[in-house]
Scaffold this motif. Structure first.
Motif, PDB file in Angstrom:
ATOM      1  N   ARG A 179       0.856  -1.188   0.000  1.00  0.00           N
ATOM      2  CA  ARG A 179       0.000   0.000   0.000  1.00  0.00           C
ATOM      3  C   ARG A 179       0.893   1.240   0.000  1.00  0.00           C
ATOM      4  O   ARG A 179       1.882   1.317   0.725  1.00  0.00           O
ATOM      5  CB  ARG A 179      -0.877   0.007   1.260  1.00  0.00           C
ATOM      6  CG  ARG A 179      -1.865   1.170   1.260  1.00  0.00           C
ATOM      7  CD  ARG A 179      -2.411   1.429   2.650  1.00  0.00           C
ATOM      8  NE  ARG A 179      -3.512   0.547   2.991  1.00  0.00           N
ATOM      9  CZ  ARG A 179      -4.442   0.857   3.897  1.00  0.00           C
ATOM     10  NH1 ARG A 179      -4.377   2.013   4.531  1.00  0.00           N
ATOM     11  NH2 ARG A 179      -5.409   0.008   4.171  1.00  0.00           N
ATOM     12  N   GLY A 180       0.576   2.194  -0.822  1.00  0.00           N
ATOM     13  CA  GLY A 180       1.414   3.386  -0.948  1.00  0.00           C
ATOM     14  C   GLY A 180       2.532   3.208  -1.954  1.00  0.00           C
ATOM     15  O   GLY A 180       3.471   4.015  -2.002  1.00  0.00           O
ATOM     16  N   GLY A 181       2.417   2.168  -2.788  1.00  0.00           N
ATOM     17  CA  GLY A 181       3.481   1.871  -3.758  1.00  0.00           C
ATOM     18  C   GLY A 181       3.690   2.967  -4.792  1.00  0.00           C
ATOM     19  O   GLY A 181       4.825   3.289  -5.147  1.00  0.00           O
ATOM     20  N   VAL A 182       2.596   3.570  -5.267  1.00  0.00           N
ATOM     21  CA  VAL A 182       2.710   4.639  -6.280  1.00  0.00           C
ATOM     22  C   VAL A 182       3.425   5.845  -5.686  1.00  0.00           C
ATOM     23  O   VAL A 182       4.305   6.447  -6.315  1.00  0.00           O
ATOM     24  CB  VAL A 182       1.325   5.035  -6.822  1.00  0.00           C
ATOM     25  CG1 VAL A 182       1.418   6.256  -7.733  1.00  0.00           C
ATOM     26  CG2 VAL A 182       0.685   3.871  -7.574  1.00  0.00           C
ATOM     27  N   ALA A 183       3.047   6.192  -4.452  1.00  0.00           N
ATOM     28  CA  ALA A 183       3.682   7.332  -3.783  1.00  0.00           C
ATOM     29  C   ALA A 183       5.164   7.062  -3.531  1.00  0.00           C
ATOM     30  O   ALA A 183       6.014   7.942  -3.717  1.00  0.00           O
ATOM     31  CB  ALA A 183       2.972   7.624  -2.460  1.00  0.00           C
ATOM     32  N   THR A 184       5.485   5.829  -3.120  1.00  0.00           N
ATOM     33  CA  THR A 184       6.883   5.469  -2.858  1.00  0.00           C
ATOM     34  C   THR A 184       7.706   5.515  -4.137  1.00  0.00           C
ATOM     35  O   THR A 184       8.813   6.057  -4.167  1.00  0.00           O
ATOM     36  CB  THR A 184       6.977   4.059  -2.234  1.00  0.00           C
ATOM     37  OG1 THR A 184       6.128   3.985  -1.096  1.00  0.00           O
ATOM     38  CG2 THR A 184       8.403   3.740  -1.814  1.00  0.00           C
ATOM     39  N   LEU A 185       7.176   4.927  -5.219  1.00  0.00           N
ATOM     40  CA  LEU A 185       7.892   4.921  -6.498  1.00  0.00           C
ATOM     41  C   LEU A 185       8.125   6.349  -6.995  1.00  0.00           C
ATOM     42  O   LEU A 185       9.231   6.695  -7.432  1.00  0.00           O
ATOM     43  CB  LEU A 185       7.108   4.117  -7.539  1.00  0.00           C
ATOM     44  CG  LEU A 185       7.844   3.828  -8.851  1.00  0.00           C
ATOM     45  CD1 LEU A 185       7.414   2.477  -9.422  1.00  0.00           C
ATOM     46  CD2 LEU A 185       7.584   4.915  -9.892  1.00  0.00           C
TER      47      LEU A 185
END
Length: 284
Positions: free
Chosen positions: A150-156
């Motif tokens: 969860r939050g993968g797009v923000a992390t990337l």
């Protein structure tokens, strides 16, 4: 980096979690948050969530420097003595950042969920997980394996943009300082290299977080929210924060983040360059 920077990171995460909510307790500033943690939990409270951070940072740092160096060498075509060039540094760093986000996302999710727990008497007690392993197991039980990402797009997004900024700043400062000081009469070359590493690494870290802190705020909210239906789009999250708190809300936690950025990244670069020398991989 974790030893030097984790206490600042804990303060940042608590500020991002509590000070961006529509209702509830708000910390006055980073110092207030730090004193609250120290009073109720001691030094241990400042290092809450450090275990997944140690694991994630060890893997992430190995990958980011390795992938960046190999990609840069491939784009340079064997000419390793060229000055830093944007069309080589930026894509190499962004690619490295994108790859490591898949390692960082689950480790940071566990870290953040551990960090928002505590016994602060002002913030309502929130003690759900007994440790990082328990946090991982409970997350998989309730959200499935995809819950760890969860939050993968923000992390990337944060890592791709942030590392492009970090390595650009680091490479250009390092190159410029070496050019200016190469004819210096200073005898202790190793000390000179350490000084350049501290300046270029520290300022690179500040540039990283200044550029991507809003994405990090959105990531923290996405990863720590108990609402599984909350939007996973970091830009939607930032839009709602901006409506409520303005640009200041999007930069929640700036103080402890910048305070951490210089010493933590300076330590990382000095250690990285020192290790490279010890292993015989000496940069010109």
């Amino acid at each position: 980096m974790v030893i030097v920077g984790h206490p600042f990171d804990t303060v940042k995460v608590k500020l991002q979690k509590h000070n961006t909510e529509a209702h509830g307790f708000k910390y006055r500033n980073g110092f207030h948050c730090t004193t609250r943690i120290f009073k109720t939990e001691g030094v241990r409270g400042l290092y809450r969530g450090a275990t997944p951070s140690f694991v994630g940072m060890a893997i992430e740092s190995s990958l980011v420097f390795g992938i960046y160096s190999q990609t840069k060498q491939a784009l340079q075509g064997g000419d390793f003595n060229r000055k830093p060039e944007p069309h080589i540094v930026i894509p190499s760093a962004a690619f490295a950042g994108s790859i490591i986000s898949f390692v960082l996302c689950p480790s940071e999710l566990l870290k953040c969920r551990m960090q928002i727990q505590g016994t602060d008497s002002v913030v309502p007690a929130y003690r759900k997980y007994s440790g990082p392993l328990n946090c991982a197991i409970e997350t998989v039980k309730t959200e499935g394996v995809k819950g760890l990402f969860r939050g993968g797009v923000a992390t990337l997004s944060r890592e791709a943009v942030g590392n492009a900024v970090f390595f650009s700043t680091y490479e250009y400062l390092r190159h410029s300082l070496h050019l200016q000081l190469k004819n210096s009469s200073f005898d202790h070359k190793n000390l000179l290299d350490v000084g350049i590493g501290i300046v270029s690494g520290g300022l690179g870290g500040i540039a990283f977080w200044s550029a991507v802190l809003p994405l990090d705020v959105a990531k923290t909210i996405i990863q720590t929210s108990p609402d599984n239906n909350l939007s996973k789009n970091p830009f939607k999250i930032l839009k709602s924060i901006y409506r409520r708190s303005g640009i200041r809300g999007c930069y929640t936690g700036l103080g402890p983040t910048v305070s951490r950025a210089f010493p933590a990244n300076a330590a990382a670069i000095v250690t990285y360059e020192g290790a490279a020398k010890l292993l015989g991989i000496v940069r010109d």
